[in-house]
Design a protein around this motif. Structure first.
Motif, PDB file in Angstrom:
ATOM      1  N   GLN A  53       0.842  -1.190   0.000  1.00  0.00           N
ATOM      2  CA  GLN A  53       0.000   0.000   0.000  1.00  0.00           C
ATOM      3  C   GLN A  53       0.884   1.250   0.000  1.00  0.00           C
ATOM      4  O   GLN A  53       1.923   1.291   0.649  1.00  0.00           O
ATOM      5  CB  GLN A  53      -0.903  -0.006   1.232  1.00  0.00           C
ATOM      6  CG  GLN A  53      -2.048   0.949   1.125  1.00  0.00           C
ATOM      7  CD  GLN A  53      -3.091   0.680   2.216  1.00  0.00           C
ATOM      8  OE1 GLN A  53      -2.872  -0.107   3.119  1.00  0.00           O
ATOM      9  NE2 GLN A  53      -4.210   1.354   2.115  1.00  0.00           N
ATOM     10  N   GLY A  54       0.469   2.248  -0.760  1.00  0.00           N
ATOM     11  CA  GLY A  54       1.227   3.487  -0.847  1.00  0.00           C
ATOM     12  C   GLY A  54       2.118   3.542  -2.082  1.00  0.00           C
ATOM     13  O   GLY A  54       2.687   4.581  -2.384  1.00  0.00           O
ATOM     14  N   PRO A 139      -1.665   3.629  -5.741  1.00  0.00           N
ATOM     15  CA  PRO A 139      -1.331   3.573  -4.313  1.00  0.00           C
ATOM     16  C   PRO A 139      -2.541   3.492  -3.379  1.00  0.00           C
ATOM     17  O   PRO A 139      -2.417   3.078  -2.236  1.00  0.00           O
ATOM     18  CB  PRO A 139      -0.549   4.875  -4.075  1.00  0.00           C
ATOM     19  CG  PRO A 139       0.041   5.203  -5.402  1.00  0.00           C
ATOM     20  CD  PRO A 139      -1.005   4.765  -6.403  1.00  0.00           C
TER      21      PRO A 139
END
Length: 167
Positions: A53-54, A139
């Motif tokens: 994630q991100g 993301p």
């Protein structure tokens, strides 16, 4: 006694089918949230998109008997290192459990993460009917692209560069 065994067997088969069907409800759709993975890393631990994630995720479904997949591997390895600050390549192997994909990955010097989808649940969620097939996830976990068939380095690099610009 035999009739009871058949009833129990039939019930268990129906229960398993319903359970698996419930697991496979999610369907990939560009513009929507990416379906969860139902796959395991090479150590046997459940894999999850939350791990990355991100960052953008380039989810690449591949098989050891897929020539196009094997041709893409060194390019994906190179790009995963070049664009590692903004995108992670995640290989989703579709081979049966008996296939030693670790040896193949070692031989080809692949260092990007790879997971196994032996039960084909992730393939069904992403509606993969052949390899290579890839998806770009932003993301925030949204599917932003789907790519069917082998891509050459200029095409892959363009995808990776766009994802860097979208940051």
């Amino acid at each position: 006694m035999l009739a009871d065994t058949k009833k129990v067997g039939g019930f268990l088969l129906l229960a398993a089918a319903l359970l698996l069907n419930g697991c496979k409800e999610e369907k990939a759709e560009v513009g929507a949230a990416a379906p969860a993975l139902a796959a395991y890393d090479l150590q046997g631990n459940p894999a999850s998109l939350e791990k990355w994630q991100g960052k953008h995720v380039y989810l690449n479904f591949w098989a050891s008997n897929c020539g196009g997949c094997l041709v893409e591997m060194p390019v994906l390895e190179k790009l995963s290192k070049e664009f590692g600050d903004s995108i992670v390549v995640v290989g989703i192997n579709t081979d049966k459990e008996e296939m030693n994909i670790q040896a193949l990955l070692d031989e080809r010097q692949v260092s990007f993460p790879n997971v196994r989808d032996q039960l084909a649940i992730t393939q069904e969620r992403y509606q993969v009917i052949g390899t290579p097939t890839a998806f770009l996830i932003d993301p925030q976990g949204k599917l932003t692209g789907q790519y069917i068939g082998m891509l050459h380095e200029p095409e892959l690099k363009a995808i990776f560069e766009k994802s860097r610009q979208k940051g």
